[in-house]
Design a protein around this motif. Structure first.
Motif, PDB file in Angstrom:
ATOM      1  N   ARG A 240       0.823  -1.215   0.000  1.00 27.66           N
ATOM      2  CA  ARG A 240       0.000   0.000   0.000  1.00 27.66           C
ATOM      3  C   ARG A 240       0.856   1.264   0.000  1.00 27.66           C
ATOM      4  NH1 ARG A 240      -4.575  -0.310   4.510  1.00 27.66           N
ATOM      5  NH2 ARG A 240      -5.766  -1.940   3.509  1.00 27.66           N
ATOM      6  N   ALA A 241       2.031   1.170   0.649  1.00 28.66           N
ATOM      7  CA  ALA A 241       2.925   2.346   0.721  1.00 28.66           C
ATOM      8  C   ALA A 241       3.733   2.521  -0.570  1.00 28.66           C
ATOM      9  CB  ALA A 241       3.851   2.208   1.923  1.00 28.66           C
ATOM     10  N   GLY A 242       3.510   1.639  -1.546  1.00 29.80           N
ATOM     11  CA  GLY A 242       4.149   1.816  -2.859  1.00 29.80           C
ATOM     12  C   GLY A 242       5.363   0.930  -3.089  1.00 29.80           C
ATOM     13  N   LEU A 243       5.763   0.130  -2.089  1.00 28.59           N
ATOM     14  CA  LEU A 243       6.897  -0.778  -2.298  1.00 28.59           C
ATOM     15  C   LEU A 243       6.410  -1.961  -3.152  1.00 28.59           C
ATOM     16  CD1 LEU A 243       7.322   0.658   0.655  1.00 28.59           C
ATOM     17  CD2 LEU A 243       9.122  -1.012   0.887  1.00 28.59           C
ATOM     18  N   ARG A 244       7.322  -2.596  -3.846  1.00 28.02           N
ATOM     19  CA  ARG A 244       6.972  -3.712  -4.720  1.00 28.02           C
ATOM     20  C   ARG A 244       7.281  -5.021  -4.003  1.00 28.02           C
ATOM     21  NH1 ARG A 244      10.244  -4.853  -8.979  1.00 28.02           N
ATOM     22  NH2 ARG A 244      11.385  -2.983  -8.381  1.00 28.02           N
ATOM     23  N   VAL A 245       6.225  -5.712  -3.526  1.00 23.04           N
ATOM     24  CA  VAL A 245       6.453  -6.988  -2.845  1.00 23.04           C
ATOM     25  C   VAL A 245       6.538  -8.064  -3.933  1.00 23.04           C
ATOM     26  CG1 VAL A 245       5.573  -8.640  -1.152  1.00 23.04           C
ATOM     27  CG2 VAL A 245       5.219  -6.185  -0.799  1.00 23.04           C
ATOM     28  N   ILE A 246       7.761  -8.510  -4.227  1.00 23.92           N
ATOM     29  CA  ILE A 246       7.955  -9.390  -5.388  1.00 23.92           C
ATOM     30  C   ILE A 246       7.856 -10.875  -5.030  1.00 23.92           C
ATOM     31  CG2 ILE A 246       9.327  -7.735  -6.710  1.00 23.92           C
ATOM     32  CD1 ILE A 246      11.854  -9.323  -5.831  1.00 23.92           C
ATOM     33  N   SER A 247       8.051 -11.203  -3.746  1.00 24.07           N
ATOM     34  CA  SER A 247       7.958 -12.622  -3.397  1.00 24.07           C
ATOM     35  C   SER A 247       7.492 -12.814  -1.965  1.00 24.07           C
ATOM     36  CB  SER A 247       9.327 -13.300  -3.587  1.00 24.07           C
ATOM     37  OG  SER A 247       9.216 -14.676  -3.307  1.00 24.07           O
ATOM     38  N   ILE A 248       6.651 -13.837  -1.789  1.00 25.59           N
ATOM     39  CA  ILE A 248       6.227 -14.254  -0.443  1.00 25.59           C
ATOM     40  C   ILE A 248       6.633 -15.720  -0.304  1.00 25.59           C
ATOM     41  CG2 ILE A 248       4.252 -14.721   1.074  1.00 25.59           C
ATOM     42  CD1 ILE A 248       4.394 -11.784   0.702  1.00 25.59           C
ATOM     43  N   ILE A 249       7.249 -16.017   0.843  1.00 26.72           N
ATOM     44  CA  ILE A 249       7.705 -17.393   1.089  1.00 26.72           C
ATOM     45  C   ILE A 249       6.877 -17.994   2.219  1.00 26.72           C
ATOM     46  CG2 ILE A 249       9.726 -18.833   1.588  1.00 26.72           C
ATOM     47  CD1 ILE A 249      11.459 -16.294   1.046  1.00 26.72           C
ATOM     48  N   GLY A 260       5.622  -7.225  -8.938  1.00 27.57           N
ATOM     49  CA  GLY A 260       4.919  -6.982  -7.671  1.00 27.57           C
ATOM     50  C   GLY A 260       3.670  -7.835  -7.561  1.00 27.57           C
ATOM     51  N   LEU A 261       3.443  -8.398  -6.359  1.00 31.54           N
ATOM     52  CA  LEU A 261       2.274  -9.268  -6.139  1.00 31.54           C
ATOM     53  C   LEU A 261       1.103  -8.431  -5.625  1.00 31.54           C
ATOM     54  CD1 LEU A 261       4.292 -11.965  -4.165  1.00 31.54           C
ATOM     55  CD2 LEU A 261       3.179 -12.409  -6.375  1.00 31.54           C
ATOM     56  N   ASP A 262      -0.114  -8.825  -6.014  1.00 29.30           N
ATOM     57  CA  ASP A 262      -1.311  -8.192  -5.455  1.00 29.30           C
ATOM     58  C   ASP A 262      -1.604  -8.914  -4.125  1.00 29.30           C
ATOM     59  OD1 ASP A 262      -3.881  -7.570  -4.688  1.00 29.30           O
ATOM     60  OD2 ASP A 262      -4.676  -7.488  -6.745  1.00 29.30           O
ATOM     61  N   ILE A 263      -1.290  -8.249  -3.030  1.00 31.39           N
ATOM     62  CA  ILE A 263      -1.312  -8.920  -1.723  1.00 31.39           C
ATOM     63  C   ILE A 263      -2.734  -9.303  -1.278  1.00 31.39           C
ATOM     64  CG2 ILE A 263      -0.685  -8.694   0.725  1.00 31.39           C
ATOM     65  CD1 ILE A 263       1.699  -9.013  -1.260  1.00 31.39           C
ATOM     66  N   GLU A 264      -3.700  -8.400  -1.513  1.00 27.96           N
ATOM     67  CA  GLU A 264      -5.085  -8.720  -1.132  1.00 27.96           C
ATOM     68  C   GLU A 264      -5.565  -9.950  -1.905  1.00 27.96           C
ATOM     69  OE1 GLU A 264      -6.690  -7.694   1.295  1.00 27.96           O
ATOM     70  OE2 GLU A 264      -5.530  -5.922   1.842  1.00 27.96           O
ATOM     71  N   ALA A 265      -5.229  -9.977  -3.220  1.00 28.19           N
ATOM     72  CA  ALA A 265      -5.653 -11.114  -4.045  1.00 28.19           C
ATOM     73  C   ALA A 265      -4.947 -12.396  -3.586  1.00 28.19           C
ATOM     74  CB  ALA A 265      -5.352 -10.833  -5.515  1.00 28.19           C
ATOM     75  N   LEU A 266      -3.691 -12.262  -3.145  1.00 29.31           N
ATOM     76  CA  LEU A 266      -2.949 -13.444  -2.673  1.00 29.31           C
ATOM     77  C   LEU A 266      -3.579 -13.993  -1.389  1.00 29.31           C
ATOM     78  CD1 LEU A 266      -0.501 -15.338  -3.060  1.00 29.31           C
ATOM     79  CD2 LEU A 266       0.879 -13.688  -1.771  1.00 29.31           C
ATOM     80  N   ARG A 267      -4.025 -13.093  -0.532  1.00 27.68           N
ATOM     81  CA  ARG A 267      -4.700 -13.538   0.705  1.00 27.68           C
ATOM     82  C   ARG A 267      -5.982 -14.306   0.372  1.00 27.68           C
ATOM     83  NH1 ARG A 267      -3.672  -9.232   5.484  1.00 27.68           N
ATOM     84  NH2 ARG A 267      -5.357 -10.333   6.478  1.00 27.68           N
ATOM     85  N   SER A 268      -6.752 -13.759  -0.577  1.00 23.71           N
ATOM     86  CA  SER A 268      -7.996 -14.440  -0.966  1.00 23.71           C
ATOM     87  C   SER A 268      -7.668 -15.792  -1.596  1.00 23.71           C
ATOM     88  CB  SER A 268      -8.794 -13.623  -1.990  1.00 23.71           C
ATOM     89  OG  SER A 268      -8.922 -12.311  -1.561  1.00 23.71           O
ATOM     90  N   HIS A 269      -6.613 -15.812  -2.417  1.00 26.36           N
ATOM     91  CA  HIS A 269      -6.205 -17.060  -3.075  1.00 26.36           C
ATOM     92  C   HIS A 269      -5.859 -18.115  -2.016  1.00 26.36           C
ATOM     93  CE1 HIS A 269      -4.121 -19.731  -5.900  1.00 26.36           C
ATOM     94  NE2 HIS A 269      -3.108 -19.737  -5.044  1.00 26.36           N
ATOM     95  N   ARG A 270      -5.117 -17.696  -0.971  1.00 26.28           N
ATOM     96  CA  ARG A 270      -4.766 -18.674   0.064  1.00 26.28           C
ATOM     97  C   ARG A 270      -6.012 -19.141   0.822  1.00 26.28           C
ATOM     98  NH1 ARG A 270      -0.838 -17.701   5.036  1.00 26.28           N
ATOM     99  NH2 ARG A 270      -2.415 -16.141   5.456  1.00 26.28           N
ATOM    100  N   GLU A 271      -6.941 -18.204   1.063  1.00 24.80           N
ATOM    101  CA  GLU A 271      -8.175 -18.596   1.758  1.00 24.80           C
ATOM    102  C   GLU A 271      -8.945 -19.630   0.949  1.00 24.80           C
ATOM    103  OE1 GLU A 271     -10.599 -15.184   2.995  1.00 24.80           O
ATOM    104  OE2 GLU A 271      -8.878 -14.655   4.273  1.00 24.80           O
ATOM    105  N   GLU A 272      -8.976 -19.420  -0.379  1.00 23.70           N
ATOM    106  CA  GLU A 272      -9.749 -20.334  -1.234  1.00 23.70           C
ATOM    107  C   GLU A 272      -9.065 -21.680  -1.421  1.00 23.70           C
ATOM    108  OE1 GLU A 272     -10.250 -18.116  -4.855  1.00 23.70           O
ATOM    109  OE2 GLU A 272     -11.347 -16.566  -3.751  1.00 23.70           O
ATOM    110  N   THR A 273      -7.720 -21.660  -1.579  1.00 28.57           N
ATOM    111  CA  THR A 273      -7.028 -22.895  -1.959  1.00 28.57           C
ATOM    112  C   THR A 273      -6.240 -23.535  -0.820  1.00 28.57           C
ATOM    113  OG1 THR A 273      -4.969 -21.788  -2.579  1.00 28.57           O
ATOM    114  CG2 THR A 273      -6.667 -21.922  -4.289  1.00 28.57           C
ATOM    115  N   GLY A 274      -6.029 -22.776   0.264  1.00 27.96           N
ATOM    116  CA  GLY A 274      -5.260 -23.304   1.388  1.00 27.96           C
ATOM    117  C   GLY A 274      -3.763 -23.116   1.235  1.00 27.96           C
TER     118      GLY A 274
END
Ligand code: NAD
Length: 424
Positions: A240-249, A260-274
């Protein structure tokens, strides 16, 4: 030869030895006298309890729990309670000492404490966890309290656990005592902004570090290890502050998108798929591969001992912001320092959580609650000032940021001990 190496590694990974190494170096550089060193080196109190609990199937099990109070020189003990199958007394000791130093670095009037129960929440039902929590609370009842020792959530404990502790304590006291724990639900005296506080603190100090290097946040790429409370919140706030989050481990692998990853979408993706893996538009990577990606900021926000003598040479970040407690071993510290990697040490980087816990405790005791803007504004002021204090200390004493943070903390705690004197 292999045996000796693995024994060395075991020593390197022991959290209590790691805490001692940093303590000894900071104390030596400060020229702290022997007597004060002896007081501050060891925890003031270590409590072990064996708690009988009836399981859902009628079996009786006995769980072992700890509560360690490291120091109350500057105020009531403060520190989380973790539930995990591999909790050890050494780990709880180290975490309690880290809490003393962390509270002193951000200059809030608390000492350090920590607790843990050896249990595996993955195989326990909510009712079993509630019974463990309540019986553990009953066993440590005389040792906790708003003015003596104030627990909070840690690994595998949460706002619900704190509500059970608060209720058990209050039932024994015969009145409702919300200030006995922090990290409670909002409806039971929790603070606004507490859930985001640790991640927000990581963002604030990262922005300060980027400013120091003259890096525009919009040109900063970030890799985050751990997508739990600290990691996911840091990811959300940083992007949100404009940094580019390129990877989540995460435990099962990493996802990578250089744009850059869409973090909100990644959270929803994890909720849906585990899982975070197979996220549309991102590439799956091995965990280590992602940890060694070239980036401006690496945020280890999962667990301890992830940057060690074995892999510190492979880290390609300019700044390491330690969201987790103890992610870097003492040997890895010097490897990172030799490679000019700027480390924002855990006792500073993740202190946003305990800072807002302090605000929660103040609000509970006043019975008057602040809005989120006030919480976040006060958090920012404390984190920015603490960052600048630590970096100025490092520059003045020509030490790395971790030793500077320890020196600053030790100096403050030792001064409190000296002012109070020794009761005999
Ligand atoms: P959490 O359990 O919410 O999240 C940790 C995440 O890391 C989980 O999603 C887990 O799957 C993942 N993980 C575990 N091992 C991993 C590995 N090897 N590689 C990649 N991912 C892995 O815990 P949390 O509350 O976010 O705490 C994380 C760390 O931050 C801990 O060291 C904790 O002591 C520290 N910390 C937490 C707070 C807080 O407010 N929650 C405050 C200060 C420090």
């Amino acid at each position: 030869m292999i045996v000796a190496e693995s024994a060395d590694l075991e020593k390197e990974l022991n959290p209590w030895l790691a805490a001692e190494i940093r303590f000894d170096e900071a104390a030596m550089r400060l020229g702290l006298d022997d007597g004060t060193c002896k007081i501050l080196r060891s925890p003031a109190r270590e409590l072990t309890v064996h708690i009988p609990v009836m399981l859902d199937d009628g079996r009786l099990e006995v769980f072992t729990g700890y509560r360690v109070m490291h120091s109350i020189a500057r105020g009531p003990g403060k520190g989380g309670i973790r539930f995990a199958p591999d909790v050890t007394l050494d780990e709880v000791r180290a975490l309690a000492a880290w809490m003393t130093w962390k509270c002193a670095v951000v200059n809030i009037p608390f000492g350090g404490a920590k607790g843990g129960v050896i249990c595996d929440p993955a195989v326990l039902s909510d009712t079993e966890l509630e019974r463990i929590t309540r019986r553990y609370t009953a066993e440590i009842l005389e040792f906790i309290g708003p003015m003596s020792d104030v627990p909070a959530p840690d690994m595998n404990t949460n706002a619900q656990t704190m509500a059970w502790i608060m209720d058990t304590y209050s039932m024994h006291m015969r009145h409702t005592e919300t200030a006995v724990v922090t990290g409670k639900p909002l409806d039971l005296g929790g603070s606004r902004g507490r859930a985001e506080a640790t991640g927000r603190g990581c963002l604030i100090v990262t922005l300060e570090a980027l400013r120091r290097f003259g890096i525009d946040p919009r040109h900063a790429s970030v890799v985050i290890q751990g997508f739990g409370n600290v990691g996911a919140m840091s990811a959300k706030l940083m992007s949100r502050a404009g940094l580019r989050v390129i990877s989540i481990i995460e435990v099962d692998g990493a996802v990578y998108n250089p744009a850059g990853l869409d973090i909100e979408a990644l959270r929803s993706h994890r909720e849906e798929t585990g899982s975070i893996l197979d996220f549309p538009g991102a590439e799956n990577l091995e965990r280590d591969e992602a940890l060694y990606l070239e980036c401006q900021v690496l945020v280890p926000a999962a667990r301890e001992n992830v940057i060690t003598s074995q892999n510190a040479g492979k880290i390609r970040a300019q700044i390491v912001c330690e969201g987790a407690n103890g992610p870097t071993t003492a040997i890895a510290d010097s490897i990172l320092a030799d490679r000019n990697i700027f480390v924002i040490p855990d006792i500073l980087a993740n202190a946003g959580g305990v800072t807002v816990s302090y605000f929660e405790w103040v609000q509970d005791r006043q019975g008057f609650f602040w809005n989120e803007q006030l919480v976040n504004g006060r958090l920012e002021e404390i984190m920015v000032n603490s960052f600048r204090d630590v970096v100025a200390y490092a520059d003045a004493h020509k030490v790395n940021n971790r030793i500077a943070a320890y020196m600053l903390a030790l100096h403050r705690v030792a001064f409190a001990v000296k002012l109070r004197g020794i009761y005999a």
